[in-house]
Scaffold this motif. Structure first.
Motif, PDB file in Angstrom:
ATOM      1  N   ALA A 384       0.833  -1.208   0.000  1.00  0.00           N
ATOM      2  CA  ALA A 384       0.000   0.000   0.000  1.00  0.00           C
ATOM      3  C   ALA A 384       0.863   1.251   0.000  1.00  0.00           C
ATOM      4  CB  ALA A 384      -0.930  -0.005   1.212  1.00  0.00           C
ATOM      5  N   THR A 385       1.871   1.279   0.863  1.00  0.00           N
ATOM      6  CA  THR A 385       2.746   2.441   0.933  1.00  0.00           C
ATOM      7  C   THR A 385       3.551   2.604  -0.353  1.00  0.00           C
ATOM      8  OG1 THR A 385       2.951   2.032   3.314  1.00  0.00           O
ATOM      9  CG2 THR A 385       4.478   3.607   2.335  1.00  0.00           C
ATOM     10  N   CYS A 386       3.936   1.492  -0.948  1.00  0.00           N
ATOM     11  CA  CYS A 386       4.671   1.536  -2.215  1.00  0.00           C
ATOM     12  C   CYS A 386       3.843   2.242  -3.287  1.00  0.00           C
ATOM     13  CB  CYS A 386       5.022   0.115  -2.656  1.00  0.00           C
ATOM     14  SG  CYS A 386       5.962   0.028  -4.198  1.00  0.00           S
ATOM     15  N   LEU A 387       2.565   1.876  -3.392  1.00  0.00           N
ATOM     16  CA  LEU A 387       1.686   2.537  -4.360  1.00  0.00           C
ATOM     17  C   LEU A 387       1.448   3.996  -3.984  1.00  0.00           C
ATOM     18  CD1 LEU A 387       1.161  -0.384  -5.390  1.00  0.00           C
ATOM     19  CD2 LEU A 387      -1.222   0.287  -5.694  1.00  0.00           C
ATOM     20  N   ASN A 388       1.216   4.240  -2.704  1.00  0.00           N
ATOM     21  CA  ASN A 388       0.966   5.616  -2.261  1.00  0.00           C
ATOM     22  C   ASN A 388       2.122   6.542  -2.622  1.00  0.00           C
ATOM     23  OD1 ASN A 388      -1.417   4.733  -1.062  1.00  0.00           O
ATOM     24  ND2 ASN A 388      -0.561   4.612   0.985  1.00  0.00           N
ATOM     25  N   ALA A 389       3.319   6.148  -2.192  1.00  0.00           N
ATOM     26  CA  ALA A 389       4.468   7.040  -2.300  1.00  0.00           C
ATOM     27  C   ALA A 389       4.991   7.158  -3.730  1.00  0.00           C
ATOM     28  CB  ALA A 389       5.582   6.554  -1.364  1.00  0.00           C
ATOM     29  N   SER A 390       5.130   6.030  -4.420  1.00  0.00           N
ATOM     30  CA  SER A 390       5.622   6.112  -5.799  1.00  0.00           C
ATOM     31  C   SER A 390       4.584   6.805  -6.684  1.00  0.00           C
ATOM     32  CB  SER A 390       5.952   4.722  -6.342  1.00  0.00           C
ATOM     33  OG  SER A 390       4.837   3.854  -6.261  1.00  0.00           O
ATOM     34  N   GLY A 391       3.303   6.653  -6.339  1.00  0.00           N
ATOM     35  CA  GLY A 391       2.263   7.356  -7.075  1.00  0.00           C
ATOM     36  C   GLY A 391       2.347   8.867  -6.917  1.00  0.00           C
ATOM     37  N   ASP A 392       2.977   9.343  -5.825  1.00  0.00           N
ATOM     38  CA  ASP A 392       3.135  10.781  -5.643  1.00  0.00           C
ATOM     39  C   ASP A 392       4.025  11.391  -6.720  1.00  0.00           C
ATOM     40  OD1 ASP A 392       1.543  10.630  -3.406  1.00  0.00           O
ATOM     41  OD2 ASP A 392       3.209  10.640  -1.977  1.00  0.00           O
ATOM     42  N   THR A 393       5.056  10.651  -7.120  1.00  0.00           N
ATOM     43  CA  THR A 393       5.931  11.133  -8.191  1.00  0.00           C
ATOM     44  C   THR A 393       5.152  11.274  -9.494  1.00  0.00           C
ATOM     45  OG1 THR A 393       7.903  10.138  -7.197  1.00  0.00           O
ATOM     46  CG2 THR A 393       7.996  10.603  -9.550  1.00  0.00           C
ATOM     47  N   ILE A 394       4.335  10.264  -9.811  1.00  0.00           N
ATOM     48  CA  ILE A 394       3.539  10.312 -11.039  1.00  0.00           C
ATOM     49  C   ILE A 394       2.486  11.415 -10.941  1.00  0.00           C
ATOM     50  CG2 ILE A 394       2.054   8.976 -12.574  1.00  0.00           C
ATOM     51  CD1 ILE A 394       3.431   6.460 -11.478  1.00  0.00           C
ATOM     52  N   ALA A 395       1.906  11.587  -9.755  1.00  0.00           N
ATOM     53  CA  ALA A 395       0.935  12.662  -9.561  1.00  0.00           C
ATOM     54  C   ALA A 395       1.573  14.022  -9.814  1.00  0.00           C
ATOM     55  CB  ALA A 395       0.352  12.605  -8.153  1.00  0.00           C
ATOM     56  N   SER A 396       2.831  14.179  -9.416  1.00  0.00           N
ATOM     57  CA  SER A 396       3.539  15.435  -9.672  1.00  0.00           C
ATOM     58  C   SER A 396       3.684  15.679 -11.171  1.00  0.00           C
ATOM     59  CB  SER A 396       4.924  15.406  -9.008  1.00  0.00           C
ATOM     60  OG  SER A 396       4.817  15.289  -7.613  1.00  0.00           O
ATOM     61  N   MET A 397       3.942  14.612 -11.915  1.00  0.00           N
ATOM     62  CA  MET A 397       4.023  14.731 -13.369  1.00  0.00           C
ATOM     63  C   MET A 397       2.672  15.129 -13.959  1.00  0.00           C
ATOM     64  SD  MET A 397       6.314  11.296 -14.086  1.00  0.00           S
ATOM     65  CE  MET A 397       6.234  11.462 -15.882  1.00  0.00           C
ATOM     66  N   MET A 398       1.603  14.529 -13.460  1.00  0.00           N
ATOM     67  CA  MET A 398       0.270  14.840 -13.968  1.00  0.00           C
ATOM     68  C   MET A 398      -0.119  16.290 -13.676  1.00  0.00           C
ATOM     69  SD  MET A 398      -1.581  11.274 -12.793  1.00  0.00           S
ATOM     70  CE  MET A 398      -3.201  11.613 -13.503  1.00  0.00           C
ATOM     71  N   VAL A 399       0.211  16.758 -12.475  1.00  0.00           N
ATOM     72  CA  VAL A 399      -0.096  18.144 -12.123  1.00  0.00           C
ATOM     73  C   VAL A 399       0.707  19.101 -13.001  1.00  0.00           C
ATOM     74  CG1 VAL A 399       0.024  19.879 -10.291  1.00  0.00           C
ATOM     75  CG2 VAL A 399      -0.748  17.564  -9.759  1.00  0.00           C
ATOM     76  N   THR A 400       1.958  18.738 -13.296  1.00  0.00           N
ATOM     77  CA  THR A 400       2.774  19.570 -14.176  1.00  0.00           C
ATOM     78  C   THR A 400       2.133  19.695 -15.552  1.00  0.00           C
ATOM     79  OG1 THR A 400       4.786  18.839 -13.031  1.00  0.00           O
ATOM     80  CG2 THR A 400       5.073  19.882 -15.166  1.00  0.00           C
ATOM     81  N   ARG A 401       1.584  18.589 -16.053  1.00  0.00           N
ATOM     82  CA  ARG A 401       0.903  18.644 -17.350  1.00  0.00           C
ATOM     83  C   ARG A 401      -0.299  19.598 -17.294  1.00  0.00           C
ATOM     84  NH1 ARG A 401      -2.286  15.310 -21.145  1.00  0.00           N
ATOM     85  NH2 ARG A 401      -3.103  16.923 -22.520  1.00  0.00           N
ATOM     86  N   ILE A 402      -1.040  19.546 -16.178  1.00  0.00           N
ATOM     87  CA  ILE A 402      -2.198  20.427 -16.023  1.00  0.00           C
ATOM     88  C   ILE A 402      -1.770  21.888 -15.966  1.00  0.00           C
ATOM     89  CG2 ILE A 402      -4.077  21.065 -14.451  1.00  0.00           C
ATOM     90  CD1 ILE A 402      -4.245  18.111 -13.643  1.00  0.00           C
ATOM     91  N   VAL A 403      -0.653  22.154 -15.282  1.00  0.00           N
ATOM     92  CA  VAL A 403      -0.205  23.526 -15.075  1.00  0.00           C
ATOM     93  C   VAL A 403       0.528  24.078 -16.295  1.00  0.00           C
ATOM     94  CG1 VAL A 403       1.319  24.988 -13.679  1.00  0.00           C
ATOM     95  CG2 VAL A 403      -0.080  23.242 -12.574  1.00  0.00           C
ATOM     96  N   GLU A 404       1.406  23.265 -16.919  1.00  0.00           N
ATOM     97  CA  GLU A 404       2.290  23.779 -17.962  1.00  0.00           C
ATOM     98  C   GLU A 404       1.957  23.288 -19.369  1.00  0.00           C
ATOM     99  OE1 GLU A 404       6.412  23.383 -17.035  1.00  0.00           O
ATOM    100  OE2 GLU A 404       6.265  24.858 -15.419  1.00  0.00           O
ATOM    101  N   GLY A 405       0.995  22.398 -19.500  1.00  0.00           N
ATOM    102  CA  GLY A 405       0.642  21.924 -20.828  1.00  0.00           C
ATOM    103  C   GLY A 405       1.261  20.576 -21.141  1.00  0.00           C
ATOM    104  N   ARG A 406       0.788  19.949 -22.218  1.00  0.00           N
ATOM    105  CA  ARG A 406       1.177  18.585 -22.535  1.00  0.00           C
ATOM    106  C   ARG A 406       2.620  18.449 -22.998  1.00  0.00           C
ATOM    107  NH1 ARG A 406      -2.889  16.777 -27.047  1.00  0.00           N
ATOM    108  NH2 ARG A 406      -1.741  14.835 -26.720  1.00  0.00           N
ATOM    109  N   ASP A 407       3.262  19.536 -23.452  1.00  0.00           N
ATOM    110  CA  ASP A 407       4.626  19.452 -23.977  1.00  0.00           C
ATOM    111  C   ASP A 407       5.671  19.920 -22.962  1.00  0.00           C
ATOM    112  OD1 ASP A 407       3.746  22.020 -24.000  1.00  0.00           O
ATOM    113  OD2 ASP A 407       4.615  22.541 -25.948  1.00  0.00           O
ATOM    114  N   TRP A 408       5.334  19.848 -21.674  1.00  0.00           N
ATOM    115  CA  TRP A 408       6.271  20.336 -20.664  1.00  0.00           C
ATOM    116  C   TRP A 408       7.578  19.566 -20.642  1.00  0.00           C
ATOM    117  CZ3 TRP A 408       7.839  17.284 -16.460  1.00  0.00           C
ATOM    118  CH2 TRP A 408       7.125  16.090 -16.271  1.00  0.00           C
ATOM    119  N   LEU A 409       7.521  18.269 -20.903  1.00  0.00           N
ATOM    120  CA  LEU A 409       8.752  17.472 -20.884  1.00  0.00           C
ATOM    121  C   LEU A 409       9.694  17.842 -22.028  1.00  0.00           C
ATOM    122  CD1 LEU A 409       7.986  13.742 -19.910  1.00  0.00           C
ATOM    123  CD2 LEU A 409       9.709  15.258 -18.942  1.00  0.00           C
TER     124      LEU A 409
END
Length: 414
Positions: A384-409
């Motif tokens: 459970a913690t593995c999914l919670n914590a590693s998912g935070d990194t992916i969530a940060s990527m998703m929020v970046t897409r919302i904030v900066e657009g799909r071509d942020w990378l």
């Protein structure tokens, strides 16, 4: 020569996860062969965890206060916070639908015969008391505890807003916060240098002390839960990363997700994994102001793995007490309780006991159900913690897409 270069690059790319896995593997072997030896090296693991935990509170406060205080645009802050909440709710809802489908296909309580021991439950809190206790503390010193992460986050956001209103990053306090942030991240890198040894010692004692429990009456639940977690990671993590940054997002996720995942699995703490997640986000290219806000908030609010485990626990208790786990009302209640119980975990090992009390009390199970669900909580916690914590990194990527657009990378790569 080409193979040597390729091998070297692979080693450089996955050096930390390999070392962490190696330390855990060696520690597990020691715990299996000699539980006494595992207890002997336990202090080394405790020292490592204590170092991680001592840096978590200043890391959360300074990173959030600095990110908000140095934010040039309050509109951007609003987009980050709004994107974070939407992302957390969306992934939590997806996790809830997945686990409800799964437990109806594979009952976690099938074939289980458990003798229930008596246990005393704490006095149940009202919804209002839980909200107040989750969002605030009654005295200033209580903020500086990893058990009160959400109040600390709220306090840091308010402090950061005040700094931004009084000069921002050019003010003396703004500069102080930025410098403290650099110092803390350097401290984190020093701690992570001993991570393979610390996690190995921690696991040596863990396996030596609790390994036999993995094969008892709770085996069926683990057989149901752990494959569900694996499927969620294999199917939805790449989909989330693809949403965040297309194929490049998936590649970056696969490249940097292992260190946070391994650390979270071993320490069973989202808070302890926060420094490792920060390094992963920096390597991926997530903007600093995004990761500084999303990751600390994720420690208490982004709990996909805990949502999965909570509903499996609920379905398990329904089966043990011969109650039908069916109906829209039951499913809606399970979803609400799962999200609420995950919300109060606060990222600390053992914090799930509060959520487990909530499950028992809100569904009206007898007090004898608490030791059952508490044992399941211990067995489920690593995944459970593995999914919670590693998912935070992916969530940060998703929020970046919302904030900066799909071509942020691609912009970061230029």
């Amino acid at each position: 020569m080409a193979n040597t270069t390729k091998n070297r690059s692979l080693w450089q790319q996955y050096k930390m996860p390999i070392l962490l896995l190696g330390g855990i593997a060696i520690g597990s072997i020691i715990g299996i062969i000699s539980p006494a030896a595992g207890q002997t090296v336990k202090p080394i693991g405790d020292i490592f965890l204590n170092l991680l935990f001592t840096i978590v509170v200043p890391l959360v406060f300074v990173s959030i206060a600095s990110a908000v205080g140095c934010m040039a645009s309050m509109k951007r802050l609003g987009k980050i916070l709004g994107g974070t909440i939407v992302t957390f709710l969306a992934t939590g809802a997806i996790a809830g639908v997945c686990v409800l489908t799964w437990v109806n296909l594979f009952s976690p309580s099938a074939g289980t015969s458990i003798e229930m021991g008596a246990a005393e439950m704490g006095e149940a809190q009202t919804a209002a008391e839980m909200i107040v206790g989750s969002l605030t503390v009654s005295d200033f010193p209580e903020l500086w505890s990893k058990s009160h992460m959400l109040p600390l986050i709220i306090f840091a956001i308010i402090i950061g807003f005040c700094v931004a209103s009084c000069g921002g990053e050019e003010s003396p306090v703004g500069k102080l916060l930025a410098n403290l942030n650099c110092i803390i991240m350097k401290f984190v890198s020093v701690i992570m240098a001993i991570a393979p040894i610390g996690l190995g010692a921690y696991f040596a004692n863990l396996i030596g002390e609790f390994g036999p429990q993995l094969l008892g009456d709770y085996g069926r639940s683990m057989i149901v839960y752990y494959p569900l977690c694996l499927l969620y990671v294999v199917i939805f993590f790449p989909l989330y990363a693809f949403f965040a940054g297309g194929k490049a997002g998936v590649k970056q996720m696969l490249k940097y997700i292992f260190a946070p995942a391994v650390t979270a699995f071993a320490t069973q703490s989202s808070a302890a994994t926060l420094p490792v997640n920060k390094e992963a986000c920096d390597s991926i290219g997530v903007p600093k102001d995004v990761s500084d806000l999303v990751l600390p908030m994720g420690c208490t609010m982004h709990m996909d793995g805990s949502v999965l485990s909570s509903i499996v626990k609920i379905a398990f208790l329904f089966g043990v007490f011969n109650m039908p786990f069916t109906g829209v009302g039951t499913y809606a209640m399970a979803m609400a309780v799962a999200i609420l119980s995950a919300f109060v975990l606060s990222g600390a090992p053992g914090g799930g006991l509060v959520g487990e009390m909530l499950i028992v009390s809100m569904f009206g199970f007898p007090a004898e159900a608490f030791p059952l669900i508490a044992t399941l909580g211990f067995l489920f916690d690593p995944a459970a913690t593995c999914l919670n914590a590693s998912g935070d990194t992916i969530a940060s990527m998703m929020v970046t897409r919302i904030v900066e657009g799909r071509d942020w990378l691609s912009k970061k790569a230029q």
